[in-house]
Design a protein around this motif. Structure first.
Motif, mmCIF file in Angstrom:
data_model
loop_
_atom_site.group_PDB
_atom_site.id
_atom_site.type_symbol
_atom_site.label_atom_id
_atom_site.label_comp_id
_atom_site.label_asym_id
_atom_site.label_seq_id
_atom_site.Cartn_x
_atom_site.Cartn_y
_atom_site.Cartn_z
ATOM 1 N N ASN A 1 16.568 22.190 78.820
ATOM 2 C CA ASN A 1 16.015 20.907 79.237
ATOM 3 C C ASN A 1 16.745 19.828 78.441
ATOM 4 N N SER B 1 7.466 14.861 81.046
ATOM 5 C CA SER B 1 7.483 16.280 80.656
ATOM 6 C C SER B 1 6.795 16.421 79.306
ATOM 7 N N LYS C 1 7.467 28.082 78.746
ATOM 8 C CA LYS C 1 6.371 27.161 78.431
ATOM 9 C C LYS C 1 6.557 25.869 79.208
ATOM 10 N N ASN D 1 9.816 27.300 87.783
ATOM 11 C CA ASN D 1 10.527 26.076 88.146
ATOM 12 C C ASN D 1 10.838 26.091 89.648
#
Ligand SMILES: N[C@@H](CCC[C@H](N)C(=O)O)C(=O)O
Length: 282
Positions: A191, A218, A71, A63
């Motif tokens: 997330n 995403s 993943k 990130n």
């Protein structure tokens, strides 16, 4: 450092060879590469292909805050496209090992479309993880800034918190996303998706990504939101996930294995200067 830049529905990744990282990737370098103003601008860095004992290729996903993700759906689809562009795969299926499990992938339409079988989701608190007694985390309350959100949590290798909403917006994702990402309920952060169910085959999501912030799309978020919609009985097994950057098509099997399909676009190839990689602006 040489890189290839791609986007999947506006979700941007750089693909870099492991040869560029003889040592463990330094946080400063990952942050510099991804920076919108001081770097190349990216929602993450994909390092691969690595050799793998269990799959055809190995992949590591970082990130922009330099944390490593287990993943990434769009990251995987973009990595597949980069393998295709380098002549390392054909239109036959192949496998990729990530820290969040092995996936099966297929490139089609001359590289423009990539399908990935992302694996099986789990709603169990101990798998995601979510604090508290072992349970499926479905339709629980989450109080943030004096507002109650109804959320369900799920992992598809990486953690997701899906919040039902009648009108998801960028403002909502940016306002509540960072607080939910780091909420004490989620020991590995999470997330976040705000999800509106339009009908039995269509959902809309707005996304706040762990370690990356607001993104236009995403892949793993699409899988997670669709799996929650199906689990709650709100949708059928084929779900189109609409995001600000575009649409991903999801298929869910009876045992909750999730496949996704969508476009990938090549942006450019380039070389990042050593000066950029070593700058200290944080
Ligand atoms: N954009 C990705 C998700 C990337 C990883 C995520 N930020 C995490 O930390 O889990 C996708 O398309 O899935």
């Amino acid at each position: 450092m040489d890189f290839r830049k791609y986007h999947a529905l506006g979700n941007v990744y750089l693909v870099v060879s492991p040869d560029e990282f003889p040592d463990e990737p330094a946080a400063l370098i990952i942050k510099n590469i991804c920076h919108k103003h001081y770097g190349v601008a990216s929602d993450g860095v994909l390092i691969g292909p690595f050799p793998s004992n269990v799959a055809d290729f190995g992949l590591r996903i970082f990130n922009p805050d330099a944390s490593e993700a287990e993943k990434s759906g769009n990251g995987l689809r973009i990595f597949c496209r980069a393998l295709w562009d380098q002549g390392l795969v054909t239109d036959k299926s192949f496998t990729i090992e990530t820290k969040g499990g092995v996936v099966k992938a297929k490139v089609s339409e001359n590289g423009a479309r990539v399908d990935v079988e992302m694996g099986k989701v789990s709603f169990l608190s101990q798998d995601i993880p979510v604090w508290g007694e072992p349970r499926e985390v479905l339709l629980e309350n989450l109080n943030v800034m004096s507002l109650n959100h109804i959320y369900s949590a799920v992992t598809i290798g990486n953690p997701h918190c899906v919040i039902l909403s009648e009108s998801p917006s960028e403002t909502m994702a940016k306002e509540f996303g960072p607080l939910i990402e780091t909420h004490p309920n989620f020991p590995n952060r999470t997330n976040v998706q705000f999800m509106q169910v339009l009908d039995r085959n269509h959902i809309v999501i707005e996304i706040w990504e762990r370690g990356a912030g607001y993104t236009l799309a995403s892949g793993s978020s699409s899988c997670a939101a669709a799996a929650v919609a199906y689990k709650l009985g709100l949708c059928d097994v084929s779900i189109k996930v609409m995001m600000p950057g575009g649409q991903i098509d999801i298929e869910i099997s009876e045992d909750f294995c999730v496949s996704m399909s969508g476009s990938v676009t090549s942006v450019c190839h380039g070389r990042i200067s050593d000066e950029c990689l070593s700058q200290l602006f944080h």
